[in-house]
Design a protein around this motif. Structure first.
Motif, mmCIF file in Angstrom:
data_model
loop_
_atom_site.group_PDB
_atom_site.id
_atom_site.type_symbol
_atom_site.label_atom_id
_atom_site.label_comp_id
_atom_site.label_asym_id
_atom_site.label_seq_id
_atom_site.Cartn_x
_atom_site.Cartn_y
_atom_site.Cartn_z
ATOM 1 N N VAL A 16 0.701 6.326 6.680
ATOM 2 C CA VAL A 16 0.668 5.688 5.032
ATOM 3 C C VAL A 16 2.145 4.920 5.002
ATOM 4 C CG1 VAL A 16 0.562 6.451 2.701
ATOM 5 C CG2 VAL A 16 -0.285 7.923 4.433
ATOM 6 N N ASN A 48 2.899 6.554 -4.558
ATOM 7 C CA ASN A 48 1.725 6.652 -3.843
ATOM 8 C C ASN A 48 1.688 6.827 -2.408
ATOM 9 O OD1 ASN A 48 -0.152 4.254 -2.134
ATOM 10 N ND2 ASN A 48 -1.293 5.254 -4.070
ATOM 11 N N VAL A 52 0.177 10.414 -0.765
ATOM 12 C CA VAL A 52 -1.221 10.343 0.216
ATOM 13 C C VAL A 52 -0.777 11.201 1.223
ATOM 14 C CG1 VAL A 52 -2.681 8.886 1.377
ATOM 15 C CG2 VAL A 52 -1.926 8.258 -1.142
ATOM 16 N N HIS A 143 -2.871 3.346 5.436
ATOM 17 C CA HIS A 143 -3.041 3.298 4.212
ATOM 18 C C HIS A 143 -2.066 2.681 3.276
ATOM 19 C CE1 HIS A 143 -4.520 4.353 0.267
ATOM 20 N NE2 HIS A 143 -3.287 4.576 -0.158
ATOM 21 N N ASP A 276 -4.391 9.530 -5.481
ATOM 22 C CA ASP A 276 -3.744 9.295 -4.197
ATOM 23 C C ASP A 276 -4.260 10.799 -3.535
ATOM 24 O OD1 ASP A 276 -1.883 7.513 -5.060
ATOM 25 O OD2 ASP A 276 -0.546 8.885 -5.781
ATOM 26 N N SER A 277 -4.619 11.891 -3.852
ATOM 27 C CA SER A 277 -5.373 12.842 -3.434
ATOM 28 C C SER A 277 -6.614 12.832 -2.907
ATOM 29 C CB SER A 277 -5.342 14.028 -4.346
ATOM 30 O OG SER A 277 -3.875 14.450 -4.748
ATOM 31 N N ALA A 279 -7.676 9.423 -2.221
ATOM 32 C CA ALA A 279 -7.666 8.691 -0.887
ATOM 33 C C ALA A 279 -7.399 9.448 0.312
ATOM 34 C CB ALA A 279 -6.507 7.670 -1.108
ATOM 35 N N ALA A 280 -6.401 10.503 0.238
ATOM 36 C CA ALA A 280 -6.020 11.132 1.379
ATOM 37 C C ALA A 280 -7.006 12.050 1.835
ATOM 38 C CB ALA A 280 -4.765 12.303 0.939
#
Length: 338
Positions: A16, A48, A52, A143, A276-277, A279-280
């Motif tokens: 990230v 961000n 992530v 990311h 963000d969560s 995406a992770a």
């Protein structure tokens, strides 16, 4: 310079790349003093990239954070926050520039607004040499996004890196615009600059996570989110995830149809770090499923993609049940999934 590497048998690593921000979040349990002019805030780690990385680490995903750690009394808290979640910081840079600060406002429904204090901050100063030194060939996905990805001077080295990775097939590229209008139309940025920089990133992306709030700024007047999701998928990504708060999440595989995933119903405390969560959770799910390159992502069936998206939506929903960017652990996700 990033060189092509072969796939390894070691666990797939998510890298990230982006900013660290201290979020000052209002304490709703406290009053604002006798005259109502002294609201109380709590300083929480955010940004961000940090959000992530921490969310992925708590899910058990091997994750590296490439961030520029600035100075200031709260800088150590950001580093410790990442370390406690198992995030590898070997690709991070120590900077003499200040840490970024965001003052968060919360509406009655928990949605967040941001005021930023970031002049001269460490996050935007990336160089090609720093990125080359920090990049690990074990990374199977990267990311990028938010302020660092569309703010000079660091946005240019970031774009060059993801373009090399996409061209060489070295890692999946994930992009999240995460527009912050206060900075996208100021802080040395113009709307035209930001849109052009994001066009470049989206063209190199395999995965794009974009929100309806982003679209309201990037494409004013957009009302048909299904059409918007399809159009973004046509720009090059293999998968587009379009979030819309508590409304259904739109998913568009490349060349496919839009399908919706209804987020789990939870008691929302605030929405800080929810995107963000998500995406992770999504990237961790892909890597855990063995999807580590573009070809594998394009071959993923809707039936195989559906549980990955559902888990990502649940990760985001659970993050909304707590104050600030505080994503769930793998054990908490498993328990909530039942």
């Amino acid at each position: 310079m990033v060189s092509p590497t072969s796939h390894r048998s070691a666990p797939a690593v998510l890298t990230v790349l982006g900013e660290l921000v201290v979020d000052l979040i209002p304490d709703r349990s406290a009053d604002a003093g006798p005259e109502g002019t002294a609201p109380r805030y709590v300083a929480r780690p955010g940004g961000n990239a940090l959000n992530v990385a921490v969310a992925a680490g708590r899910l058990g995903q091997p994750v590296r954070l490439m961030a520029r750690f600035g100075r200031g009394p709260l800088a150590g808290n950001l580093r410790r926050h990442a370390e406690l979640s198992g995030v590898d910081l070997s690709g991070a840079v120590d900077s003499g520039d200040p840490v970024s600060l965001a003052v968060v406002g919360l509406a009655a429904d928990g949605s967040a607004d941001y005021g930023f204090h970031v002049l001269g901050a460490a996050d935007w100063q990336w160089t090609d040499a720093e990125l080359a030194a920090g990049w690990s060939p074990d990374s199977r996905a990267v990311h990028v996004g938010s302020i660092s990805s569309w703010t000079a001077p660091g946005c240019e080295p970031i774009a060059a890196l993801v373009e090399r990775l996409r061209a060489g097939g070295d890692a999946l590229v994930s992009v999240d615009p995460n527009i912050r209008p206060m900075l996208a139309e100021g802080f040395g940025n113009t709307a035209a600059d930001v849109r052009a920089r994001l066009d470049r990133l989206v063209a190199a992306a395999d995965v794009v996570k974009v929100s309806s709030e982003d679209l309201a700024w990037l494409e004013p007047g957009t009302t048909d989110l299904d059409d918007a999701a399809r159009r973004w998928a046509e720009r090059g990504p293999a998968v587009v995830l379009l979030t819309d708060g508590g409304a259904p999440l739109r998913v568009v595989p490349s060349g496919g149809q839009v399908w919706n995933v209804t987020p789990p119903t939870v008691q929302v405390v605030d929405t800080v770090g929810a995107g963000d969560s998500l995406a992770a959770g999504f990237l961790s799910g892909l890597l855990r499923s063995g999807v580590t390159d573009r070809a594998a992502l394009e071959q993923l069936t809707d039936d195989a993609l559906d549980p990955i998206v559902a888990d990502a939506a649940l990760v985001a929903a659970l993050a909304c049940t707590r104050v600030g960017a505080d994503p769930p652990t793998r054990a908490e996700l498993d328990a909530a999934r039942g």
